[in-house]
Design a protein around this motif. Structure first.
Motif, PDB file in Angstrom:
ATOM      1  N   ARG A 299       0.697  -1.425   0.235  1.00  0.00           N
ATOM      2  CA  ARG A 299      -0.278   0.073   0.095  1.00  0.00           C
ATOM      3  C   ARG A 299       0.787   1.126  -0.035  1.00  0.00           C
ATOM      4  N   ILE A 300       1.631   1.126  -0.406  1.00  0.00           N
ATOM      5  CA  ILE A 300       3.248   1.954  -0.645  1.00  0.00           C
ATOM      6  C   ILE A 300       2.919   2.338  -1.957  1.00  0.00           C
ATOM      7  N   ASP A 301       3.137   3.159  -2.313  1.00  0.00           N
ATOM      8  CA  ASP A 301       4.097   3.688  -3.804  1.00  0.00           C
ATOM      9  C   ASP A 301       5.239   2.618  -4.282  1.00  0.00           C
ATOM     10  N   GLY A 302       4.959   2.507  -5.738  1.00  0.00           N
ATOM     11  CA  GLY A 302       6.239   2.087  -6.271  1.00  0.00           C
ATOM     12  C   GLY A 302       7.075   1.993  -6.012  1.00  0.00           C
ATOM     13  N   ASP A 303       7.713   3.341  -6.201  1.00  0.00           N
ATOM     14  CA  ASP A 303       8.935   3.792  -6.765  1.00  0.00           C
ATOM     15  C   ASP A 303       9.362   4.209  -5.414  1.00  0.00           C
ATOM     16  N   PHE A 304       8.988   4.175  -4.065  1.00  0.00           N
ATOM     17  CA  PHE A 304       8.946   4.037  -2.554  1.00  0.00           C
ATOM     18  C   PHE A 304       9.658   2.691  -1.841  1.00  0.00           C
ATOM     19  N   ALA A 305       9.169   1.837  -3.180  1.00  0.00           N
ATOM     20  CA  ALA A 305       9.454   0.427  -2.466  1.00  0.00           C
ATOM     21  C   ALA A 305      11.389  -0.188  -2.238  1.00  0.00           C
ATOM     22  N   ASP A 306      12.030   0.627  -2.813  1.00  0.00           N
ATOM     23  CA  ASP A 306      13.390   0.292  -2.940  1.00  0.00           C
ATOM     24  C   ASP A 306      13.969   1.257  -3.018  1.00  0.00           C
ATOM     25  N   PRO A 307      14.721   1.923  -2.000  1.00  0.00           N
ATOM     26  CA  PRO A 307      15.739   2.750  -1.526  1.00  0.00           C
ATOM     27  C   PRO A 307      16.862   2.948  -2.645  1.00  0.00           C
ATOM     28  N   LEU A 308      17.410   1.129  -2.470  1.00  0.00           N
ATOM     29  CA  LEU A 308      19.016   1.052  -3.289  1.00  0.00           C
ATOM     30  C   LEU A 308      18.665   1.844  -4.827  1.00  0.00           C
ATOM     31  N   GLU A 309      17.486   0.889  -5.204  1.00  0.00           N
ATOM     32  CA  GLU A 309      17.412   0.912  -7.151  1.00  0.00           C
ATOM     33  C   GLU A 309      15.843   2.141  -6.845  1.00  0.00           C
ATOM     34  N   LEU A 310      15.148   2.970  -6.438  1.00  0.00           N
ATOM     35  CA  LEU A 310      14.580   3.182  -6.934  1.00  0.00           C
ATOM     36  C   LEU A 310      14.909   4.558  -6.074  1.00  0.00           C
ATOM     37  N   ASN A 311      13.895   4.898  -5.330  1.00  0.00           N
ATOM     38  CA  ASN A 311      13.590   6.623  -4.710  1.00  0.00           C
ATOM     39  C   ASN A 311      14.868   6.732  -3.672  1.00  0.00           C
ATOM     40  N   ALA A 312      16.275   6.849  -3.664  1.00  0.00           N
ATOM     41  CA  ALA A 312      17.088   6.505  -2.135  1.00  0.00           C
ATOM     42  C   ALA A 312      16.290   7.588  -1.286  1.00  0.00           C
ATOM     43  N   ARG A 313      15.231   7.960  -1.532  1.00  0.00           N
ATOM     44  CA  ARG A 313      14.780   9.011   0.212  1.00  0.00           C
ATOM     45  C   ARG A 313      13.976   8.505   0.605  1.00  0.00           C
ATOM     46  N   SER A 314      13.477   7.478   0.137  1.00  0.00           N
ATOM     47  CA  SER A 314      12.502   6.164   0.548  1.00  0.00           C
ATOM     48  C   SER A 314      12.786   6.163   2.128  1.00  0.00           C
ATOM     49  N   ALA A 315      11.649   6.150   2.807  1.00  0.00           N
ATOM     50  CA  ALA A 315      12.418   5.596   4.387  1.00  0.00           C
ATOM     51  C   ALA A 315      11.020   4.484   4.938  1.00  0.00           C
ATOM     52  N   LEU A 316       9.990   4.355   3.265  1.00  0.00           N
ATOM     53  CA  LEU A 316       9.098   3.250   3.646  1.00  0.00           C
ATOM     54  C   LEU A 316       9.386   1.897   3.187  1.00  0.00           C
ATOM     55  N   GLY A 317      10.481   1.774   1.972  1.00  0.00           N
ATOM     56  CA  GLY A 317      10.729   0.843   1.429  1.00  0.00           C
ATOM     57  C   GLY A 317      11.652   0.115   2.566  1.00  0.00           C
ATOM     58  N   VAL A 318      11.810  -1.210   1.486  1.00  0.00           N
ATOM     59  CA  VAL A 318      12.854  -2.209   1.625  1.00  0.00           C
ATOM     60  C   VAL A 318      14.047  -2.232   0.916  1.00  0.00           C
ATOM     61  N   ALA A 319      15.186  -2.002   1.001  1.00  0.00           N
ATOM     62  CA  ALA A 319      16.789  -2.275   0.210  1.00  0.00           C
ATOM     63  C   ALA A 319      16.906  -3.402  -0.431  1.00  0.00           C
ATOM     64  N   GLY A 320      16.907  -3.547  -1.806  1.00  0.00           N
ATOM     65  CA  GLY A 320      16.981  -4.865  -2.043  1.00  0.00           C
ATOM     66  C   GLY A 320      15.746  -5.440  -2.866  1.00  0.00           C
ATOM     67  N   LEU A 321      15.085  -4.895  -2.546  1.00  0.00           N
ATOM     68  CA  LEU A 321      13.244  -5.788  -2.773  1.00  0.00           C
ATOM     69  C   LEU A 321      13.028  -5.662  -4.307  1.00  0.00           C
TER      70      LEU A 321
END
Length: 854
Positions: A299-321
């Protein structure tokens, strides 16, 4: 209790019908759902109206009250960011605005809607497979590349990944035009919200009108959720998969819905911090180590799901997803890149894409849309600019529209010219759309029905048997009679959608059939975050209780001013000072309160003011109101783990501890409030002791309470059980530990130091004593899971055994302030050890072990 008496006469029904429809005037130029063009009630609304006319106005209000109480008691709410107040600075939480009149749609008409929505879901799913796969639609010229690559929701790292854009749940916003046709106003593929609210709308109205669901043959919603869950299970590679619902957290607009759906569907509610990548797989951080996650409903936006490969500012996702998606070790629903087909820029191309990809014409057309990134379409929009609605082509496209459409004709001349210049300069950021005049549906207002514009959100789920459409959805109704866009903001209501059937509707449940129910006695995985919050919920509740007992003890001595007791002023002073030391009340002059004489009036008033602040002042971090606010905030994060009764008690406590502005209370009134609040807390204790399964969640709640109670008792004893303590101070200690009756039944003398100390510190049979708390902690910590395999005791277990031995070998005659302080410090050490071991998975060598990955 029956709310309806005998059946009213035909004349009474006619009078009530006329009263309901008095002044009902469909808006000119739009279709009305209730009244047809001939001025008569439409046939499929007649059964509903007939049932309503069986109720008198008072009976209707009683029915509405049942629905509203269900909404309030269950805490159905949503947030609107930017609507802040002093008690909720992070965003306003509002009660769900339920309309008591459903939208009624006949089954024959619904078949067309369901077929159109399922067809559109299939089209968008097929298109996503092409966008993140071969890209034939772009290569063949049916779709401009910039419509895809220009969208912030197109995630290039997902190209070629299996399921990169997989569509599992789809929602369509529909509106009905003046000609009676349904039009698709927008697509929701990123993380569609509303299924839980649709279910709550149904539950609320079924509470109010249970008989109408049977007599009108209303389609049930459970089959949709059954299919959706089966679809997620089918995506897993394991027979019994662990399905997680990934939430942005409690400040999200629809957090209530997320917690509700997790509980309803039996999914594990997690935040990004609860998940971690290990060996190419996603795992949940739990109190028993890392547990594999098979399916994640995000239920989070897709670009917030992985700070490693997508949005580096995201604190909502999982690094490496993203890497886990590429490997196929986890299924994400919806696929991380699925939001790309939400763009309004795409809508103008969908009819042609439907014929190419599906070989079919679209059953439900979308509102006419022109993407201004193409010269011819931009010119067409500019030529009819004053007739158009202008909207952003993509999410976060900017352009000064704040994400929403504007009707050009409604703009002042200067703003209209400025918008035209922006469209001319950068057309790819905008679409032009025909202005849709929405149909109207009835709402109950001022004792009668009134027409209001509405939109309909319909949901489709991918199941093992294909796309399944929810037989209903939820209807959003504007309070403005000329609304041309409706969203869940101020002035908008939500209503249930009743799809009627000509035949009786089968009762469906999410429960498995009796012969397929696997026996299970363990609740399941407990994430570390949930354990952390349950632990602190217990501590905040116990802190609230300790503050309330202090307030009650202080006010009881102010009310019963025993002038013959010379120690009374000193006891009152210590009670008041303890409130100040705990941060429950502000410090003030005259805290050394005197009871007698005119000169003492100000000091008594000062003590009352401190007691009042300790009860009501949210600005004092140790006050009862502040602590119960923290308890409620903590509980909201684990809402899916608490019963409705428990949640209702939090609301009761907050209401009890809220003092109206300008109100003043006497000692007796404040005492009564503290006493009532203690009774409400006792009710919560009863619920937790009698209704909660003795699983890991209950243990952490109980551990938190035991630690906090033990610490509070130690502090009480240090302040009131000195070697030279007067009898009145020892009486206060017995009051604060709720041990007066036990003491009086054992000893025929007044309060004496050593018997009191033994009772409140060392007596293992007194449920308020420190020894009792330590014994309970020993039992609970012993039963917590271990991740070590070397036979060594973990830190929490070592510390509690040391503390238990110290307590069991102590004697009351040797207890002094220093030894009591040692107990207090050891209890705090146990708390820290539990936090390090169970709440901070990777903070130490034990937490970093991967023992128990499953």
């Amino acid at each position: 209790m029956a709310l309806q008496g005998r059946s009213p006469s035909a004349r009474t029904r006619t009078e009530r019908r006329n009263a309901l429809l008095a002044g009902y005037r469909p808006l000119p130029g739009v279709r009305d759902e209730l009244i047809g063009p001939d001025g008569q009630v439409r046939a499929h609304w007649e059964p509903f109206l007939s049932e309503w006319c069986a109720f008198s106005p008072d009976e209707l209000n009683q029915r509405f009250g049942l629905a509203d109480r269900h909404v309030n008691d269950t805490g159905v709410s949503y947030r609107v960011h930017g609507d802040q107040d002093e008690h909720d600075p992070a965003g306003g939480e509002r009660a769900w605005p339920l309309s008591h009149v459903p939208l009624v749609i006949p089954g024959s008409e619904w078949e067309t809607i369901a077929a159109g929505v399922a067809q559109r879901a299939q089209l968008l799913s097929t298109l996503l497979d092409d966008i993140y796969g071969p890209g034939e639609m772009i290569a063949n010229g049916l779709l401009p590349a910039s419509v895809v690559t220009g969208s912030p929701d197109y995630l290039r790292p997902l190209h070629g990944a299996p399921g990169g854009g997989a569509l599992q749940l789809y929602a369509a916003d529909l509106g009905r035009g003046p000609d009676g046709r349904w039009w698709i106003l927008g697509d929701r593929t990123q993380a569609p919200s509303g299924t839980g609210y649709a279910l709550e709308n149904r539950l609320a109205l079924s509470r109010a009108f249970p008989d109408m669901f049977r007599t009108m043959n209303i389609e049930r919603l459970a089959t949709f959720f059954q299919g959706f869950r089966a679809g997620l299970v089918a995506r897993s590679k394991r027979v019994e998969p662990r399905i997680c619902l990934l939430t942005p957290g409690p400040l999200n607009e629809s957090y209530f819905e997320q917690t509700y759906l997790a509980r309803y569907l039996g999914f594990l509610l997690v935040e990004g911090g609860d998940l971690v990548m290990r060996e190419g797989r996603v795992h949940v951080r739990t109190i028993a180590g890392l547990k594999r996650a098979d399916v994640i409903w995000r239920r989070i936006d897709g670009d917030f799901a992985d700070p490693l490969e997508l949005n580096a500012r995201s604190a909502l996702g999982v690094a490496g997803l993203v890497q886990a998606v590429r490997k196929g070790s986890v299924h994400i629903a919806n696929g991380l890149g699925s939001g790309v087909v939400e763009a309004r820029a795409l809508m103008g191309f969908l009819p042609a894409l439907g014929e190419k990809l599906l070989g079919e014409k679209m059953i439900l057309p979308n509102v006419a849309t022109w993407w201004c990134g193409q010269p011819r379409e931009r010119a067409a929009v500019l030529n009819r600019f004053d007739e158009m609605s202008i909207a952003p082509a993509f999410r976060s496209a900017g352009g000064g529209l704040d994400g929403g459409p504007v009707v050009v004709a409604d703009l002042p001349a200067a703003e209209r010219d400025a918008l035209r210049q922006r469209v001319e300069a950068r057309g790819m950021d905008y679409v032009g759309q025909e202005v849709v005049r929405l149909s109207t549906t009835p709402v109950f207002q001022n004792g009668r029905l009134q027409p209001r514009p509405m939109t309909l959100r319909v949901f489709a789920a991918a199941t093992p048997d294909g796309w399944k459409v929810m037989p209903g959805g939820f209807c959003r109704i504007s309070d403005e009679p000329d609304a041309r866009a409706v969203s869940m903001r101020s002035g908008v209501r939500s209503s249930d959608v009743w799809v009627t059937s000509d035949a009786p509707v089968e009762q469906v449940s999410l429960l498995p059939t009796p012969d397929r129910i696997p026996i299970r006695r363990i609740t399941g995985t407990l994430p570390s975050r949930a354990a952390d919050n349950l632990f602190w919920l217990g501590r905040y509740l116990e802190r609230t209780e300790a503050t309330l007992r202090l307030v009650r003890a202080l006010l009881g001595r102010l009310i019963d001013a025993d002038v013959t007791n010379p120690a009374r002023p000193e006891t009152v002073r210590r009670l008041a000072n303890l409130l100040v030391a705990w941060g429950a009340a502000p410090s003030g002059k005259g805290s050394g309160t005197r009871i007698r004489g005119a000169s003492a009036t100000g000091k008594v008033s000062s003590a009352l003011a401190q007691a009042t602040a300790a009860l009501y002042d949210a600005g004092e971090y140790g006050s009862a109101r502040a602590n119960i606010g923290e308890a409620r905030r903590t509980a909201s994060v684990i809402r899916e783990r608490l019963s409705i009764d428990a949640w209702r008690l939090f609301g009761d406590l907050q209401r009890q501890l809220t003092l109206e502005a300008g109100a003043k209370s006497s000692e007796g009134e404040v005492y009564e409030v503290a006493d009532r609040a203690l009774k409400t807390l006792a009710a919560f204790s009863g619920l937790s002791q009698e209704n909660m399964v003795r699983g890991p969640g209950w243990r952490f709640l109980d551990i938190g309470r035991r630690i906090e109670r033990g610490i509070a008792t130690c502090r009480f004893a240090r302040h009131f059980a000195e070697a030279s303590a007067p009898s009145d101070g020892l009486d206060a200690l017995l009051d604060l530990t709720d041990s007066q009756i036990t003491y009086r039944s054992r000893y025929m003398i007044g309060a004496s130091l050593q018997p009191v100390l033994d009772l409140v510190m060392l007596d293992p049979y007194n449920p308020r004593s420190v020894a009792f708390q330590i014994d309970r902690l020993d039992t609970e910590i012993r039963d917590l899971p271990s991740v070590t395999e070397d036979g060594m005791l973990e830190a929490p277990r070592r510390l509690i055994l040391k503390l238990a031995a110290e307590c069991r070998t102590s004697e009351a005659s040797r207890l002094d302030r220093a030894s009591i302080l040692l107990f207090e410090q050891l209890l705090m050490g146990v708390s820290s050890a539990i936090a390090d071991r169970y709440f901070l998975q990777n903070s130490g060598p034990e937490g970093s072990r991967l023992t128990g990955i499953a």
